[in-house]
Design a protein around this motif. Structure first.
Motif, PDB file in Angstrom:
ATOM      1  N   GLU A 255       0.702  -1.082  -0.553  1.00  0.00           N
ATOM      2  CA  GLU A 255       0.551   0.297   0.329  1.00  0.00           C
ATOM      3  C   GLU A 255       0.803   1.530  -0.380  1.00  0.00           C
ATOM      4  N   ALA A 256       1.295   1.117   0.697  1.00  0.00           N
ATOM      5  CA  ALA A 256       2.616   2.588   0.971  1.00  0.00           C
ATOM      6  C   ALA A 256       3.376   2.977  -0.555  1.00  0.00           C
ATOM      7  N   ALA A 257       3.926   1.559  -1.150  1.00  0.00           N
ATOM      8  CA  ALA A 257       4.125   1.916  -2.125  1.00  0.00           C
ATOM      9  C   ALA A 257       3.647   2.055  -3.543  1.00  0.00           C
ATOM     10  N   THR A 258       2.335   2.085  -3.401  1.00  0.00           N
ATOM     11  CA  THR A 258       1.785   2.222  -4.290  1.00  0.00           C
ATOM     12  C   THR A 258       1.204   3.106  -4.106  1.00  0.00           C
ATOM     13  N   LEU A 259       0.960   4.498  -2.578  1.00  0.00           N
ATOM     14  CA  LEU A 259       0.893   5.375  -2.512  1.00  0.00           C
ATOM     15  C   LEU A 259       1.863   6.703  -2.948  1.00  0.00           C
ATOM     16  N   LEU A 260       2.998   5.943  -3.064  1.00  0.00           N
ATOM     17  CA  LEU A 260       4.191   6.855  -3.155  1.00  0.00           C
ATOM     18  C   LEU A 260       4.759   7.186  -5.140  1.00  0.00           C
ATOM     19  N   HIS A 261       3.839   5.363  -5.077  1.00  0.00           N
ATOM     20  CA  HIS A 261       4.029   5.380  -6.486  1.00  0.00           C
ATOM     21  C   HIS A 261       3.269   6.853  -7.466  1.00  0.00           C
ATOM     22  N   SER A 262       2.123   6.635  -6.971  1.00  0.00           N
ATOM     23  CA  SER A 262       0.730   7.403  -7.594  1.00  0.00           C
ATOM     24  C   SER A 262       1.193   8.765  -7.229  1.00  0.00           C
ATOM     25  N   GLN A 263       2.544   9.296  -6.840  1.00  0.00           N
ATOM     26  CA  GLN A 263       2.482  10.632  -6.305  1.00  0.00           C
ATOM     27  C   GLN A 263       3.845  10.706  -7.227  1.00  0.00           C
ATOM     28  N   GLY A 264       4.174   9.831  -7.971  1.00  0.00           N
ATOM     29  CA  GLY A 264       5.494  10.213  -8.744  1.00  0.00           C
ATOM     30  C   GLY A 264       7.041   9.492  -8.444  1.00  0.00           C
ATOM     31  N   SER A 265       6.709   8.897  -7.827  1.00  0.00           N
ATOM     32  CA  SER A 265       8.125   8.267  -7.279  1.00  0.00           C
ATOM     33  C   SER A 265       8.061   6.669  -7.782  1.00  0.00           C
ATOM     34  N   PRO A 266       8.971   6.535  -8.413  1.00  0.00           N
ATOM     35  CA  PRO A 266       8.969   5.057 -10.236  1.00  0.00           C
ATOM     36  C   PRO A 266       9.697   4.128  -9.029  1.00  0.00           C
ATOM     37  N   TRP A 267       9.083   3.155 -10.167  1.00  0.00           N
ATOM     38  CA  TRP A 267       9.431   1.970  -9.715  1.00  0.00           C
ATOM     39  C   TRP A 267      10.928   1.479  -9.463  1.00  0.00           C
TER      40      TRP A 267
ATOM     41  N   THR B  37      12.755   2.715  -6.854  1.00  0.00           N
ATOM     42  CA  THR B  37      12.704   4.004  -6.350  1.00  0.00           C
ATOM     43  C   THR B  37      11.113   3.494  -4.941  1.00  0.00           C
ATOM     44  N   ALA B  38      10.015   3.670  -4.773  1.00  0.00           N
ATOM     45  CA  ALA B  38       9.428   3.495  -4.064  1.00  0.00           C
ATOM     46  C   ALA B  38       9.376   2.319  -3.454  1.00  0.00           C
ATOM     47  N   PHE B  39       9.564   1.419  -3.188  1.00  0.00           N
ATOM     48  CA  PHE B  39       9.388   0.608  -2.070  1.00  0.00           C
ATOM     49  C   PHE B  39      10.907   0.593  -1.562  1.00  0.00           C
ATOM     50  N   LYS B  40      11.389   1.490  -2.236  1.00  0.00           N
ATOM     51  CA  LYS B  40      13.150   1.214  -1.043  1.00  0.00           C
ATOM     52  C   LYS B  40      12.403   2.306  -0.014  1.00  0.00           C
ATOM     53  N   ARG B  41      11.651   3.889  -0.439  1.00  0.00           N
ATOM     54  CA  ARG B  41      11.200   4.656   0.207  1.00  0.00           C
ATOM     55  C   ARG B  41      10.894   3.904   1.423  1.00  0.00           C
ATOM     56  N   ALA B  42       9.835   2.694   1.109  1.00  0.00           N
ATOM     57  CA  ALA B  42       8.613   2.570   2.036  1.00  0.00           C
ATOM     58  C   ALA B  42       9.451   1.295   2.743  1.00  0.00           C
TER      59      ALA B  42
ATOM     60  N   ASP C 230      18.985  -3.032  -3.585  1.00  0.00           N
ATOM     61  CA  ASP C 230      18.903  -3.488  -4.480  1.00  0.00           C
ATOM     62  C   ASP C 230      18.261  -4.494  -5.619  1.00  0.00           C
ATOM     63  N   ALA C 231      19.020  -5.869  -4.333  1.00  0.00           N
ATOM     64  CA  ALA C 231      19.468  -6.656  -5.134  1.00  0.00           C
ATOM     65  C   ALA C 231      18.350  -7.836  -4.347  1.00  0.00           C
ATOM     66  N   LEU C 232      17.688  -6.763  -3.276  1.00  0.00           N
ATOM     67  CA  LEU C 232      16.465  -8.184  -2.203  1.00  0.00           C
ATOM     68  C   LEU C 232      15.034  -7.083  -2.679  1.00  0.00           C
ATOM     69  N   ILE C 233      15.398  -5.854  -3.839  1.00  0.00           N
ATOM     70  CA  ILE C 233      13.792  -5.918  -3.892  1.00  0.00           C
ATOM     71  C   ILE C 233      14.015  -6.317  -5.414  1.00  0.00           C
ATOM     72  N   SER C 234      15.353  -7.012  -5.536  1.00  0.00           N
ATOM     73  CA  SER C 234      15.227  -6.932  -7.617  1.00  0.00           C
ATOM     74  C   SER C 234      13.687  -7.296  -8.237  1.00  0.00           C
ATOM     75  N   GLY C 235      13.782  -6.599  -8.896  1.00  0.00           N
ATOM     76  CA  GLY C 235      11.878  -7.024  -9.484  1.00  0.00           C
ATOM     77  C   GLY C 235      10.775  -6.034  -8.977  1.00  0.00           C
ATOM     78  N   ALA C 236      11.327  -5.139  -8.288  1.00  0.00           N
ATOM     79  CA  ALA C 236       9.883  -5.239  -7.778  1.00  0.00           C
ATOM     80  C   ALA C 236       9.313  -3.558  -8.210  1.00  0.00           C
ATOM     81  N   ALA C 237       8.924  -4.055  -9.689  1.00  0.00           N
ATOM     82  CA  ALA C 237       8.800  -2.240 -10.577  1.00  0.00           C
ATOM     83  C   ALA C 237       6.974  -3.536 -10.667  1.00  0.00           C
ATOM     84  N   ALA C 238       6.535  -2.000 -11.050  1.00  0.00           N
ATOM     85  CA  ALA C 238       5.213  -2.717 -11.033  1.00  0.00           C
ATOM     86  C   ALA C 238       4.490  -2.592 -13.010  1.00  0.00           C
TER      87      ALA C 238
END
Length: 293
Positions: free
Chosen positions: A247-259, A261-266, A285-293
Motif C-alpha cells: 500500500e505504501a509503495a503504491t501510494l508513493l508511486h501514485s505521487q510520482g516516485s518511480p519503481w 524507488t517507491a519500494f525503497k522509500r517505503a 537493491d538486490a533484495l527488492i530486485s524485480g520490485a516494479a509494476a
C-alpha cells in the motif's frame, strides 16, 4: 461439564474456510480444519507461529464469522488472576458500607464485581469469543492457573462460589513460541501451527486487503518480503507488513516516485528495527530486485 457447542452454518472445515474467506481471511485447509474441530468439539484452539503470520487476525475473523464479540485478554509477564478473572471494587464497597450504616448490605453483589475477560466469557458463552493472546508471554504460574478454566470452563469466586459456563465458550489462544508451553495446556486444546503463507496465497491476501494495489505490485512485494525473511533479521516482516508495504509503495508511486524507488522509500513500513534497516541497506537493491509494476 459444558455441552458441546452448536455452531449454526459451520458444519465442516470447508464451510468455515468459505466463511473466513468472506470475512477477508484466507485460511488453508489445516487452519480451517483445526478451527472447525475446536468449534465442534467445544475445545480451545491453540494457534502458534512467528509474529505477524495472522494468529490474532484469525481469532478476529472467527469471531466475525460467528457474529460474536471478541473479548481479548492480552498476556504479559506478571499477569495474574485478578487481571484475567475479576476484581472487587473496593472503593465502591467502602462507600456503600458507610452509606448503609446499620442496614444489611451484600458487598459481594454484581454492583461491586468488576468482570475481567475470562469471567465475561463464562457469563456470555453464546455471544463472545475469548482470545487469550500471546500466552507465551505470561509466566508458568498463570499458565497453570488456566488449566481448570480450559478443562471445565469454570472458575471459583471464594465469596460467591463456582461460576460455570452453560456451554463451552469459544476460546482461542495464541503463542509466538518465545517459550515452550506446558504439555497439560496443549492437551486441552486443538493445535495448529500457522507458518508464513506461500507466495501465491500471500499475494492473494495483499489483493484482498489492499484494493488499490495492482497484482504485479503484490507479486513483487511478496517476492521481496520472502527474500527479507531469509535474512537474519531481528524482526522479519509479517503478513501485515507485506500488505502495508504494498500500500505504501503504491501510494508513493501514485505521487510520482518511480519503481523500484517507491519500494525503497517505503522500507520503513516493512522493517521496523534500526539494526535490521542498517543490515539490509547495502543490499537493498538486490533484495527488492524485480520490485516494479
Amino acid at each position: 461439564m459444558p455441552v458441546r457447542r452448536s455452531i449454526v452454518g459451520i458444519d465442516s472445515p470447508a464451510r468455515l474456510a468459505a466463511a473466513l474467506d468472506a470475512a477477508q481471511y484466507l485460511a488453508d485447509d489445516g487452519l480451517s480444519t483445526a478451527g472447525y474441530l475446536a468449534l465442534a468439539l467445544g475445545k480451545p484452539l491453540l494457534l502458534e507461529g512467528a509474529p505477524g503470520v495472522g494468529k490474532t487476525e484469525a481469532a478476529k475473523a472467527i469471531a466475525s464469522v460467528l457474529g460474536r464479540n471478541l473479548i481479548r485478554l492480552q498476556c504479559y509477564e506478571g499477569i495474574d488472576a485478578a487481571a484475567a478473572l475479576y476484581e472487587w471494587n473496593y472503593p465502591r464497597q467502602m462507600l456503600a458500607i458507610r452509606q448503609a450504616g446499620d442496614t444489611y448490605l451484600n458487598i459481594y453483589g454484581d454492583d461491586f464485581l468488576i468482570a475481567r475477560p475470562m469471567l465475561d466469557a463464562l457469563r456470555n458463552p453464546k455471544d463472545s469469543v475469548l482470545l487469550i493472546d500471546e500466552i507465551d508471554r505470561s509466566d508458568h504460574e498463570f499458565e497453570a492457573f488456566l488449566l481448570e478454566f480450559l478443562s471445565d470452563f469454570q472458575i471459583s469466586i471464594p465469596e460467591r462460589g463456582t461460576v460455570r459456563a452453560e456451554e463451552a465458550p469459544v476460546v482461542i489462544l495464541t503463542s509466538n513460541r518465545t517459550r515452550e508451553l506446558h504439555e497439560a495446556l496443549r492437551r486441552r486444546c486443538v493445535y495448529h501451527w500457522i507458518g508464513y503463507p506461500d507466495p501465491m496465497r500471500e499475494a492473494q491476501i495483499v489483493m484482498m486487503r489492499a484494493s488499490t494495489v495492482a497484482r504485479e505490485t503484490a507479486d513483487a512485494v511478496v517476492a521481496a518480503v520472502g527474500r527479507l525473511r531469509q535474512e537474519p533479521l531481528a524482526k522479519p516482516p509479517g503478513v501485515a507488513e507485506t500488505v502495508e508495504w504494498a500500500e505504501a509503495a503504491t501510494l508513493l508511486h501514485s505521487q510520482g516516485s518511480p519503481w523500484p524507488t517507491a519500494f525503497k522509500r517505503a522500507i520503513g513500513v516493512a522493517l521496523k528495527d534500526q539494526d535490521d534497516l542498517e543490515f539490509v541497506a547495502p543490499r537493498i537493491d538486490a533484495l527488492i530486485s524485480g520490485a516494479a509494476a
